[in-house]
Design a protein around this motif. Structure first.
Motif, PDB file in Angstrom:
ATOM      1  N   ASP A  59      -2.627  57.252 -24.795  1.00 13.02           N
ATOM      2  CA  ASP A  59      -3.056  56.505 -25.977  1.00 13.02           C
ATOM      3  C   ASP A  59      -3.995  57.361 -26.840  1.00 13.02           C
ATOM      4  OD1 ASP A  59      -5.885  56.034 -25.212  1.00 13.02           O
ATOM      5  OD2 ASP A  59      -5.043  54.686 -23.710  1.00 13.02           O
ATOM      6  N   GLU A  60      -4.193  56.923 -28.059  1.00 17.44           N
ATOM      7  CA  GLU A  60      -4.991  57.662 -29.038  1.00 17.44           C
ATOM      8  C   GLU A  60      -6.423  57.889 -28.569  1.00 17.44           C
ATOM      9  OE1 GLU A  60      -6.629  56.961 -33.561  1.00 17.44           O
ATOM     10  OE2 GLU A  60      -4.747  56.012 -33.003  1.00 17.44           O
ATOM     11  N   GLU A  61      -7.044  56.885 -27.982  1.00 16.39           N
ATOM     12  CA  GLU A  61      -8.427  57.001 -27.524  1.00 16.39           C
ATOM     13  C   GLU A  61      -8.569  58.051 -26.420  1.00 16.39           C
ATOM     14  OE1 GLU A  61     -11.531  54.222 -25.102  1.00 16.39           O
ATOM     15  OE2 GLU A  61     -10.536  53.288 -26.822  1.00 16.39           O
ATOM     16  N   THR A  62      -7.632  58.051 -25.480  1.00 12.20           N
ATOM     17  CA  THR A  62      -7.653  59.060 -24.410  1.00 12.20           C
ATOM     18  C   THR A  62      -7.461  60.448 -25.002  1.00 12.20           C
ATOM     19  OG1 THR A  62      -6.828  57.477 -22.785  1.00 12.20           O
ATOM     20  CG2 THR A  62      -6.510  59.822 -22.289  1.00 12.20           C
ATOM     21  N   ALA A  63      -6.542  60.579 -25.941  1.00  9.64           N
ATOM     22  CA  ALA A  63      -6.286  61.880 -26.566  1.00  9.64           C
ATOM     23  C   ALA A  63      -7.512  62.378 -27.332  1.00  9.64           C
ATOM     24  CB  ALA A  63      -5.077  61.781 -27.494  1.00  9.64           C
ATOM     25  N   TYR A  64      -8.228  61.475 -27.991  1.00 15.90           N
ATOM     26  CA  TYR A  64      -9.471  61.815 -28.683  1.00 15.90           C
ATOM     27  C   TYR A  64     -10.462  62.435 -27.693  1.00 15.90           C
ATOM     28  CZ  TYR A  64     -13.974  60.927 -31.026  1.00 15.90           C
ATOM     29  OH  TYR A  64     -15.230  61.051 -31.566  1.00 15.90           O
ATOM     30  N   ARG A  65     -10.636  61.788 -26.542  1.00 13.07           N
ATOM     31  CA  ARG A  65     -11.566  62.311 -25.516  1.00 13.07           C
ATOM     32  C   ARG A  65     -11.082  63.659 -24.984  1.00 13.07           C
ATOM     33  NH1 ARG A  65     -11.293  56.931 -23.777  1.00 13.07           N
ATOM     34  NH2 ARG A  65     -10.101  57.564 -21.949  1.00 13.07           N
ATOM     35  N   LEU A  66      -9.784  63.822 -24.843  1.00 16.26           N
ATOM     36  CA  LEU A  66      -9.235  65.090 -24.358  1.00 16.26           C
ATOM     37  C   LEU A  66      -9.443  66.209 -25.372  1.00 16.26           C
ATOM     38  CD1 LEU A  66      -5.924  63.825 -22.720  1.00 16.26           C
ATOM     39  CD2 LEU A  66      -8.027  64.560 -21.547  1.00 16.26           C
ATOM     40  N   ALA A  67      -9.395  65.891 -26.662  1.00 15.81           N
ATOM     41  CA  ALA A  67      -9.665  66.897 -27.688  1.00 15.81           C
ATOM     42  C   ALA A  67     -11.108  67.373 -27.578  1.00 15.81           C
ATOM     43  CB  ALA A  67      -9.382  66.346 -29.085  1.00 15.81           C
ATOM     44  N   VAL A  94      -8.131  74.597 -34.896  1.00 11.70           N
ATOM     45  CA  VAL A  94      -6.731  74.185 -35.032  1.00 11.70           C
ATOM     46  C   VAL A  94      -6.449  73.306 -33.822  1.00 11.70           C
ATOM     47  CG1 VAL A  94      -4.319  74.906 -35.188  1.00 11.70           C
ATOM     48  CG2 VAL A  94      -6.119  76.337 -36.199  1.00 11.70           C
ATOM     49  N   GLY A  95      -6.027  72.082 -34.084  1.00 11.59           N
ATOM     50  CA  GLY A  95      -5.737  71.150 -33.011  1.00 11.59           C
ATOM     51  C   GLY A  95      -4.258  70.805 -32.994  1.00 11.59           C
ATOM     52  N   PHE A  96      -3.686  70.862 -31.824  1.00 13.09           N
ATOM     53  CA  PHE A  96      -2.279  70.514 -31.626  1.00 13.09           C
ATOM     54  C   PHE A  96      -2.218  69.238 -30.802  1.00 13.09           C
ATOM     55  CE2 PHE A  96      -2.599  75.109 -31.949  1.00 13.09           C
ATOM     56  CZ  PHE A  96      -1.693  75.399 -32.947  1.00 13.09           C
ATOM     57  N   VAL A  97      -1.364  68.318 -31.210  1.00 13.71           N
ATOM     58  CA  VAL A  97      -1.213  67.043 -30.519  1.00 13.71           C
ATOM     59  C   VAL A  97       0.260  66.871 -30.161  1.00 13.71           C
ATOM     60  CG1 VAL A  97      -1.532  64.550 -30.667  1.00 13.71           C
ATOM     61  CG2 VAL A  97      -3.122  66.077 -31.874  1.00 13.71           C
ATOM     62  N   ALA A  98       0.557  66.837 -28.865  1.00  9.55           N
ATOM     63  CA  ALA A  98       1.923  66.553 -28.425  1.00  9.55           C
ATOM     64  C   ALA A  98       2.175  65.085 -28.757  1.00  9.55           C
ATOM     65  CB  ALA A  98       2.075  66.810 -26.934  1.00  9.55           C
ATOM     66  N   SER A  99       3.068  64.841 -29.696  1.00 12.58           N
ATOM     67  CA  SER A  99       3.183  63.514 -30.294  1.00 12.58           C
ATOM     68  C   SER A  99       4.540  62.874 -30.087  1.00 12.58           C
ATOM     69  CB  SER A  99       2.940  63.613 -31.807  1.00 12.58           C
ATOM     70  OG  SER A  99       1.690  64.193 -32.074  1.00 12.58           O
ATOM     71  N   ASP A 100       4.501  61.578 -29.789  1.00  9.05           N
ATOM     72  CA  ASP A 100       5.698  60.760 -29.867  1.00  9.05           C
ATOM     73  C   ASP A 100       6.169  60.826 -31.324  1.00  9.05           C
ATOM     74  OD1 ASP A 100       7.299  58.349 -28.616  1.00  9.05           O
ATOM     75  OD2 ASP A 100       6.653  57.706 -30.627  1.00  9.05           O
ATOM     76  N   PRO A 101       7.477  60.807 -31.580  1.00  8.69           N
ATOM     77  CA  PRO A 101       7.950  60.931 -32.964  1.00  8.69           C
ATOM     78  C   PRO A 101       7.357  59.907 -33.931  1.00  8.69           C
ATOM     79  CG  PRO A 101       9.788  61.178 -31.454  1.00  8.69           C
ATOM     80  CD  PRO A 101       8.592  60.776 -30.627  1.00  8.69           C
ATOM     81  N   ASN A 102       6.939  58.748 -33.446  1.00 10.81           N
ATOM     82  CA  ASN A 102       6.368  57.725 -34.317  1.00 10.81           C
ATOM     83  C   ASN A 102       4.853  57.811 -34.462  1.00 10.81           C
ATOM     84  OD1 ASN A 102       8.858  56.425 -34.898  1.00 10.81           O
ATOM     85  ND2 ASN A 102       8.814  55.546 -32.846  1.00 10.81           N
ATOM     86  N   PHE A 103       4.210  58.744 -33.740  1.00  5.15           N
ATOM     87  CA  PHE A 103       2.759  58.868 -33.802  1.00  5.15           C
ATOM     88  C   PHE A 103       2.369  59.779 -34.960  1.00  5.15           C
ATOM     89  CE2 PHE A 103      -1.366  60.690 -32.710  1.00  5.15           C
ATOM     90  CZ  PHE A 103      -2.089  59.532 -32.484  1.00  5.15           C
ATOM     91  N   THR A 104       1.497  59.286 -35.842  1.00  9.40           N
ATOM     92  CA  THR A 104       1.116  60.059 -37.038  1.00  9.40           C
ATOM     93  C   THR A 104      -0.394  60.159 -37.226  1.00  9.40           C
ATOM     94  OG1 THR A 104       1.254  58.082 -38.423  1.00  9.40           O
ATOM     95  CG2 THR A 104       3.259  59.448 -38.248  1.00  9.40           C
ATOM     96  N   LYS A 105      -1.161  59.889 -36.178  1.00  7.50           N
ATOM     97  CA  LYS A 105      -2.622  59.918 -36.307  1.00  7.50           C
ATOM     98  C   LYS A 105      -3.235  61.167 -35.663  1.00  7.50           C
ATOM     99  CE  LYS A 105      -3.011  54.927 -36.544  1.00  7.50           C
ATOM    100  NZ  LYS A 105      -3.570  53.729 -35.894  1.00  7.50           N
TER     101      LYS A 105
END
Length: 153
Positions: A59-67, A94-105
């Motif tokens: 989820d977005e919140e977990t990814a934020y903490r991982l960044a 430079v931040g890279f986010v492995a994203s689901d195709p519908n994720f745009t945040k």
């Protein structure tokens, strides 16, 4: 020279050990008065705390903490090469986010790294940035962060 070591202590932040490279590269390299890090994954004690795509398995919140974790790993690489107290300012991440195709945040996720830098370095932490969505990252990591800092010579 700044005393960032003291700032880390004040914030209760302990830099991790430098993550071992997962391929043929070095964690950081110095060019003149700049240090460039390799992409840093959010390793904690040598392991990824989460795997998968943001917007699907992560989820977005977990990814934020991982960044945030990933940028602390990048700072640790700088510290190992030249010492954190030599940092005069943060130039770019430079931040890279492995994203689901519908994720745009992706920018909201990489704010985890940006906000950590601003918390630690204050005005010297203001930086240029890219937040990029990608199909997959090494070891199925949800995020990866690169850091470029200016150092005092």
């Amino acid at each position: 020279m700044a005393n960032w070591t003291k700032r880390f202590e004040e914030l209760g932040i302990e830099l991790p050990a430098v993550a071992a490279p997962v391929a043929a590269y070095v964690p950081a390299t110095q060019v003149g008065n700049q240090v460039w890090t390799s992409g840093q994954l959010p390793f904690v004690d040598g392991a990824l705390p989460a795997e998968g795509k943001v917007g699907a398995e992560v989820d977005e919140e977990t990814a934020y903490r991982l960044a945030r974790v990933a940028v602390l790993n990048a700072i640790a690489a700088v510290d190992d090469l030249v010492g954190v107290d030599k940092i005069s300012r943060v130039l770019k991440i430079v931040g890279f986010v492995a994203s689901d195709p519908n994720f745009t945040k992706q920018p909201a996720v990489i704010n985890g790294a940006s906000e950590a830098l601003q918390e630690i370095f204050g005005e010297q932490g203001a930086h240029a940035r890219s937040a990029v969505g990608v199909a997959v990252l090494p070891l199925n990591s949800p995020v990866e962060v690169e850091l470029i800092v200016e150092i005092e010579e």
